[in-house]
Every structure is written in C-alpha cells, then in structure tokens.
Motif scaffolding. Sequence first.
Motif, PDB file in Angstrom:
ATOM      1  N   PRO A  51     -76.726   6.999 -33.153  1.00 17.30           N
ATOM      2  CA  PRO A  51     -76.173   6.068 -31.916  1.00 17.30           C
ATOM      3  C   PRO A  51     -76.411   6.134 -30.493  1.00 17.30           C
ATOM      4  O   PRO A  51     -76.520   5.148 -29.999  1.00 17.30           O
ATOM      5  N   THR A  52     -76.612   7.380 -30.136  1.00 20.82           N
ATOM      6  CA  THR A  52     -76.984   7.705 -28.793  1.00 20.82           C
ATOM      7  C   THR A  52     -78.252   6.868 -28.267  1.00 20.82           C
ATOM      8  O   THR A  52     -78.157   6.311 -27.411  1.00 20.82           O
ATOM      9  N   ILE A  53     -79.355   7.237 -29.188  1.00 20.76           N
ATOM     10  CA  ILE A  53     -80.494   6.694 -28.903  1.00 20.76           C
ATOM     11  C   ILE A  53     -80.490   5.166 -28.822  1.00 20.76           C
ATOM     12  O   ILE A  53     -80.970   4.479 -28.141  1.00 20.76           O
TER      13      ILE A  53
ATOM     14  N   THR B  14     -81.001   0.193 -26.482  1.00 19.37           N
ATOM     15  CA  THR B  14     -80.951  -1.164 -26.375  1.00 19.37           C
ATOM     16  C   THR B  14     -80.342  -1.632 -24.640  1.00 19.37           C
ATOM     17  O   THR B  14     -80.745  -2.667 -24.481  1.00 19.37           O
ATOM     18  N   GLU B  15     -79.574  -0.615 -24.026  1.00 17.63           N
ATOM     19  CA  GLU B  15     -79.199  -1.123 -22.889  1.00 17.63           C
ATOM     20  C   GLU B  15     -80.366  -1.381 -22.067  1.00 17.63           C
ATOM     21  O   GLU B  15     -80.421  -2.234 -21.130  1.00 17.63           O
ATOM     22  N   TYR B  16     -81.476  -0.241 -21.992  1.00 20.60           N
ATOM     23  CA  TYR B  16     -82.749  -0.559 -21.054  1.00 20.60           C
ATOM     24  C   TYR B  16     -83.452  -1.907 -21.559  1.00 20.60           C
ATOM     25  O   TYR B  16     -83.815  -2.635 -20.478  1.00 20.60           O
ATOM     26  N   MET B  17     -83.535  -2.140 -22.944  1.00 15.43           N
ATOM     27  CA  MET B  17     -84.072  -3.273 -23.255  1.00 15.43           C
ATOM     28  C   MET B  17     -83.348  -4.547 -22.786  1.00 15.43           C
ATOM     29  O   MET B  17     -84.011  -5.575 -22.286  1.00 15.43           O
ATOM     30  N   GLN B  18     -82.248  -4.681 -22.715  1.00 11.94           N
ATOM     31  CA  GLN B  18     -81.348  -5.776 -22.247  1.00 11.94           C
ATOM     32  C   GLN B  18     -81.401  -5.919 -20.775  1.00 11.94           C
ATOM     33  O   GLN B  18     -81.329  -7.014 -20.410  1.00 11.94           O
TER      34      GLN B  18
ATOM     35  N   VAL C  41     -81.639  -8.044 -27.858  1.00  6.63           N
ATOM     36  CA  VAL C  41     -81.818  -7.077 -28.819  1.00  6.63           C
ATOM     37  C   VAL C  41     -80.563  -7.138 -29.967  1.00  6.63           C
ATOM     38  O   VAL C  41     -79.339  -7.192 -29.805  1.00  6.63           O
ATOM     39  N   THR C  42     -81.092  -7.160 -31.224  1.00  5.66           N
ATOM     40  CA  THR C  42     -80.442  -7.086 -32.492  1.00  5.66           C
ATOM     41  C   THR C  42     -80.425  -5.656 -32.982  1.00  5.66           C
ATOM     42  O   THR C  42     -81.676  -5.295 -33.397  1.00  5.66           O
ATOM     43  N   THR C  43     -79.515  -4.946 -33.215  1.00  8.65           N
ATOM     44  CA  THR C  43     -79.665  -3.562 -33.655  1.00  8.65           C
ATOM     45  C   THR C  43     -79.250  -3.669 -35.181  1.00  8.65           C
ATOM     46  O   THR C  43     -78.503  -4.346 -35.749  1.00  8.65           O
ATOM     47  N   ALA C  44     -79.897  -2.520 -35.863  1.00 11.35           N
ATOM     48  CA  ALA C  44     -79.543  -2.468 -37.365  1.00 11.35           C
ATOM     49  C   ALA C  44     -79.600  -0.762 -37.295  1.00 11.35           C
ATOM     50  O   ALA C  44     -80.625  -0.066 -36.922  1.00 11.35           O
ATOM     51  N   GLU C  45     -78.658  -0.322 -38.223  1.00 11.47           N
ATOM     52  CA  GLU C  45     -78.293   1.133 -38.486  1.00 11.47           C
ATOM     53  C   GLU C  45     -79.031   1.584 -39.866  1.00 11.47           C
ATOM     54  O   GLU C  45     -79.292   2.857 -39.760  1.00 11.47           O
ATOM     55  N   ASP C  46     -79.447   0.810 -40.634  1.00 13.82           N
ATOM     56  CA  ASP C  46     -80.266   1.139 -41.755  1.00 13.82           C
ATOM     57  C   ASP C  46     -81.444   0.066 -42.257  1.00 13.82           C
ATOM     58  O   ASP C  46     -81.201  -0.844 -41.828  1.00 13.82           O
TER      59      ASP C  46
END
Length: 222
Positions: free
Chosen positions: A11-13, A18-22, A28-33
């Motif tokens: 989560p932290t990474i 994500t914040e830096y990319m934004q 940015v669309t994130t996925a956890e798995d």
Amino acid sequence: MVKILFLEDEPTIREVLTEYMQLKQYQVTTAEDGDAAIRLLNNQSFDLAVLDIMVPGKSGLEVLEHIRSIKPDMAAIMLTAIDDEPTQVRAFNLYADDYVVKPVSPIILLKRIETILRRTSSFHKTQTKTTGLYLNEEAYQAFYNNDSLLLTLSEYLLLQTLKKEPNRVFTREQLILKIFNEDYIGNDRIIDAHVKNLRKKLPVNYIRTVIGVGYQYTEETT
C-alpha cells in the motif's frame, strides 16, 4: 492524457508512487493483484504498465505476458525487489521496456517513464522513407526499409551504442554501462540475451560476436 496501469500490492509504495505519477498529470489506475490487473487490461486501454512481479494471483511476469498477447506494442516497466538474473532475462525476453529494482527514487522512475513514453508516442511519427537500417534517436526507434523493428528500450540502446562506432568491439561490461549506467545489478550475460533478441528482430545480422571479448556492429553482414 497518458494512462498508466500500476500493479503494486504494497500500500505505501502504491500510494506514494501513484501520487508522484499523478503530479506529472498521468492518469493512474492501480491494481493490488495480478488477476485484477488482467481484468483492467481486458476492459480498458493503457499507454504503459508499471508492474511489480511478486503480487497475489497472477505474477507481474504473467501480466506482462498477457499484455504482449493482447497489445504487443504497449510499454511496460517491471518494478520489483527481485534482482536475480534469470528473472530479469525472462522479463526482457517478454519485451519489458525497463527493469527497475526497488527501492527506487520516485523521480528516477518518472524519468524512466518519460523516456519510454517519448519513444512510444513518437512511434508512428517517423514518415521519412529510408532504405536499410535507420535509427530515429528522437523516437528511440529503429527502422529497416521504413518498417519499425519494435525494439524494447534496452534493445534500442544496445543497437544504437554498437552502430555509433562501427567495427569497434565492445565488452559486455562497457555495453551495460552504456545501457543501464550504474543501475544494473546482475550478471553481464544479460547482454547476450539482448543480442539474441536483436538478432531475431533484425532482418540482416549486423551484430558480430567477437569470441572472448564481446560484440561489434559491422556492415559486412552474415
């Protein structure tokens, strides 16, 4: 707006990067798995994927393999704590554009993303008709008789380095420094894997092996 798929289970990474990319105006669309990443890829269009390898479900490498099956030209960066040579070779064999070992500075990651996007966004802009092998340095792309060779960034940089000094023999260590600067951790035989992939993509074999030393670019093709 550039659309990025970011696969990261920590989560932290995930939140920090994500914040830096934004901040760079990337969507940015994130996925956890890995399974969630594949579902997103099947239903949305992305310009680039940033993939952790060791994630729940499908691994990042399996996600990369899926990307290559549905969108071969899509850019992809592996972002992982795994720094062993076999994993890196497998990633490059699946045509990963870059392989970044954690921990990584967010600024450096953004620079790598910028470089790869510059190459891919310029992919269709080269219209000048050429014969033989031609390198468009602004687009980070190689063409043969005006057809793109679809090289990864590492493959392009390797070919560019050799072609700029024809007939000079480069050692593997020298080529690693030219391509990865001092970021690469692993065996210098990664260069052999890149040469093997380049030879598959080049219609003519411009790269000569100098036994016991390394490689050179030559117009005297075999």
